[in-house]
Design a protein around this motif. Structure first.
Motif, PDB file in Angstrom:
ATOM      1  N   PHE A  66       0.801  -1.209   0.000  1.00  0.00           N
ATOM      2  CA  PHE A  66       0.000   0.000   0.000  1.00  0.00           C
ATOM      3  C   PHE A  66       0.843   1.274   0.000  1.00  0.00           C
ATOM      4  CE2 PHE A  66      -3.056  -3.096   1.868  1.00  0.00           C
ATOM      5  CZ  PHE A  66      -3.967  -3.073   0.822  1.00  0.00           C
ATOM      6  N   TRP A  70       0.237   4.115  -2.642  1.00  0.00           N
ATOM      7  CA  TRP A  70      -0.023   5.469  -2.151  1.00  0.00           C
ATOM      8  C   TRP A  70       0.903   6.466  -2.845  1.00  0.00           C
ATOM      9  CZ3 TRP A  70      -3.394   8.045   0.984  1.00  0.00           C
ATOM     10  CH2 TRP A  70      -2.974   9.238   1.569  1.00  0.00           C
ATOM     11  N   VAL A  87      -6.015   2.954   3.153  1.00  0.00           N
ATOM     12  CA  VAL A  87      -5.665   1.530   3.222  1.00  0.00           C
ATOM     13  C   VAL A  87      -6.847   0.722   3.752  1.00  0.00           C
ATOM     14  CG1 VAL A  87      -4.193  -0.178   4.385  1.00  0.00           C
ATOM     15  CG2 VAL A  87      -3.181   1.901   3.435  1.00  0.00           C
TER      16      VAL A  87
END
Length: 144
Positions: A66, A70, A87
């Motif tokens: 993640f 991101w 998330v």
């Protein structure tokens, strides 16, 4: 790597003795210039391509990386939340399968299916806009 080798040079030397002569062959070899060590990092240029950026984004989501997703642009899809709430939005997603097609000008047309833990497949269509290797905008809508 190219090796550079100088052509052998021949030098003859006569000795003072009238009946004996000696020939000496001298060979000069030039060492190649030292090469820098190979980089341990993957080339970044591959992910500057808009389609590659979107594909990498999906790959990062699938591998639960993640932070990388991101950094690749997920930060632009927070709906006012922070990283942790973004998330958490993927808590029930088991995988993302999609297509990405270059529409030109950094725009990528995409259709993807987000597989959920309850077995439901949510299908989305839309576009992502990629600038300098980052997804800076996106317009997605659910089609099922």
């Amino acid at each position: 790597m190219t090796k550079t080798v100088a052509a052998p040079t021949h030098t003859s030397t006569a000795t003072p003795s009238p009946s004996v002569s000696v020939s000496v062959v001298v060979t000069t070899v030039q060492k190649p210039a030292p090469q820098p060590p190979a980089s341990s990092q993957a080339p970044v240029a591959a992910y500057v391509d808009p389609v590659a950026v979107v594909q990498k984004f999906y790959s990062d989501l699938n591998s639960k990386n993640f932070r990388a997703a991101w950094d690749a642009g997920g930060s632009n899809f927070t709906n006012g939340g922070d990283y942790y709430s973004w998330v958490a939005g993927y808590a029930n997603t088991t995988g993302v399968i999609g297509t990405a097609t270059d529409a030109g000008g950094g725009v990528v047309d995409t259709e993807f299916t987000a597989m959920q833990t309850d077995g439901i497949a949510e299908v989305y269509q839309g576009t992502y806009t990629v600038r300098n290797g980052v997804i800076v905008a996106g317009h997605m809508h659910r089609v099922n």
